[in-house]
Design an enzyme around this catalytic site. Structure first.
Site, PDB file in Angstrom:
ATOM      1  N   ILE A  32       0.872  -1.182   0.000  1.00 31.15           N
ATOM      2  CA  ILE A  32       0.000   0.000   0.000  1.00 31.15           C
ATOM      3  C   ILE A  32       0.915   1.240   0.000  1.00 31.15           C
ATOM      4  O   ILE A  32       1.863   1.301   0.779  1.00 31.15           O
ATOM      5  CB  ILE A  32      -0.899   0.036   1.271  1.00 31.15           C
ATOM      6  CG1 ILE A  32      -1.720  -1.242   1.395  1.00 31.15           C
ATOM      7  CG2 ILE A  32      -1.795   1.261   1.278  1.00 31.15           C
ATOM      8  CD1 ILE A  32      -2.548  -1.319   2.687  1.00 31.15           C
ATOM      9  N   GLU A 109      -3.387  -2.561 -12.070  1.00 28.04           N
ATOM     10  CA  GLU A 109      -2.907  -2.304 -10.712  1.00 28.04           C
ATOM     11  C   GLU A 109      -3.377  -3.472  -9.853  1.00 28.04           C
ATOM     12  O   GLU A 109      -4.572  -3.700  -9.719  1.00 28.04           O
ATOM     13  CB  GLU A 109      -3.470  -0.988 -10.178  1.00 28.04           C
ATOM     14  CG  GLU A 109      -3.010  -0.701  -8.747  1.00 28.04           C
ATOM     15  CD  GLU A 109      -3.460   0.655  -8.219  1.00 28.04           C
ATOM     16  OE1 GLU A 109      -4.217   1.354  -8.921  1.00 28.04           O
ATOM     17  OE2 GLU A 109      -3.054   0.995  -7.091  1.00 28.04           O
ATOM     18  N   GLU A 179      -8.097   4.881   5.456  1.00 29.41           N
ATOM     19  CA  GLU A 179      -6.863   4.243   5.923  1.00 29.41           C
ATOM     20  C   GLU A 179      -6.283   4.858   7.192  1.00 29.41           C
ATOM     21  O   GLU A 179      -5.108   4.645   7.509  1.00 29.41           O
ATOM     22  CB  GLU A 179      -5.830   4.246   4.784  1.00 29.41           C
ATOM     23  CG  GLU A 179      -6.249   3.354   3.623  1.00 29.41           C
ATOM     24  CD  GLU A 179      -5.347   3.478   2.395  1.00 29.41           C
ATOM     25  OE1 GLU A 179      -4.511   4.395   2.357  1.00 29.41           O
ATOM     26  OE2 GLU A 179      -5.509   2.660   1.462  1.00 29.41           O
TER      27      GLU A 179
END
Ligand code: TTP
Ligand code: MG
Length: 254
Positions: A32, A109, A179
């Protein structure tokens, strides 16, 4: 007669799909915040390349449900829901037809492979997924990755390798609202799984892998990305992908 016509066109449509060649398929992987989206965007001007960014908006809005946020807020309750939907949307991206007859390359991706080998594995290890939920996801994964009617073949894996500390700084900087709770510990676990999956010698991957160090400062990244882009074009050439001759002189190359 109307019905007959419809049937006919459906039949021909199906024939077209099966006869069409799969474009040279690249998946971009890495922790990430390692820069997958930014790298992929560099290819967006090339008419011979289809780019498929991660279907993140879908995960954040399924008929008004933000599955990603739900998972971060209560992983034990919602990981299964999120991962099951991610598996579906990734499979859809793998199977997506070329956008035009010009398409020779498809860059994705992430992939159904990292969703399983990184995220599902991690959630299960940390007991956020029950054994029963894990087994259901594994059974789907096995079916999808072994079925002859689902084409998940990959020609090149690009691994953007980054230290968890660097990824964490970038995740904090971009501050994606879902997040908030992403910790260095979580990124370290994901990093280790990426390493195990992509760097171990008993690798059972379908395609070659290009490993690139992206432990660079924010300022250096554009230069590094241009270099990676060049390397990717070189790999395509080596694999015999014939891009338009005048491509090389165009600004989207470097
Ligand atoms: P990433 O797939 O790593 O994408 P990114 O856009 O954050 O990476 P980059 O900056 O390199 O472009 O993660 C997107 C979010 O989705 C992140 O919060 C992790 C989450 N996620 C899961 O929870 N499970 C999954 O299976 C996947 C693929 C992502
Ligand atoms: Mg991204």
């Amino acid at each position: 007669p109307k019905v007959e016509n419809k049937r006919k066109s459906f039949f021909f449509k199906k024939m077209d799909i099966t006869e069409r060649e799969r474009p040279f398929t690249i998946i971009v992987e890495g922790n990430i915040g390692c820069g997958k989206s930014t790298l992929i965007k560099l290819f967006s001007q090339n008419p011979e390349i289809d780019i498929l960014p991660e279907p993140l908006e879908k995960w954040c809005n399924l008929e008004g449900h933000n599955l990603l946020q739900m998972m971060y807020e209560d992983p034990c309750r919602h990981s299964m829901t999120l991962q099951s939907y991610i598996q579906l949307t990734m499979a859809q991206n793998h199977c997506k037809n070329a956008s035009s007859s010009k398409t020779k390359v498809k860059i994705m991706e992430r992939s159904i492979f990292s969703a399983q080998n990184i995220f599902v594995e991690n959630l299960w290890k940390n007991k956020k997924l029950a054994d029963s939920e894990y087994e259901v996801l594994c059974a789907w994964y096995k079916f999808l990755t072994t079925s002859e009617s689902v084409d998940l073949k990959v020609d090149l894996i690009v691994y953007l390798r980054v230290a968890p500390e660097v990824a964490w700084e970038r995740v904090k900087k971009r501050a994606r609202s879902e997040e908030d709770t992403v910790s260095l510990e979580y990124l370290t676990e994901l990093h280790e799984l990426h390493e195990k999956w992509l760097m171990s010698s008993d690798l059972k991957l379908s395609g070659p892998i290009m490993v690139v160090d992206v432990n660079k400062s924010f300022e250096e990244l554009p230069v590094i990305h241009r270099e990676i882009k060049k390397k990717i074009y070189e790999s395509m050439e080596q694999a015999g992908v014939n891009l338009m001759k005048n491509d090389k002189n165009c600004c989207w190359i470097c």
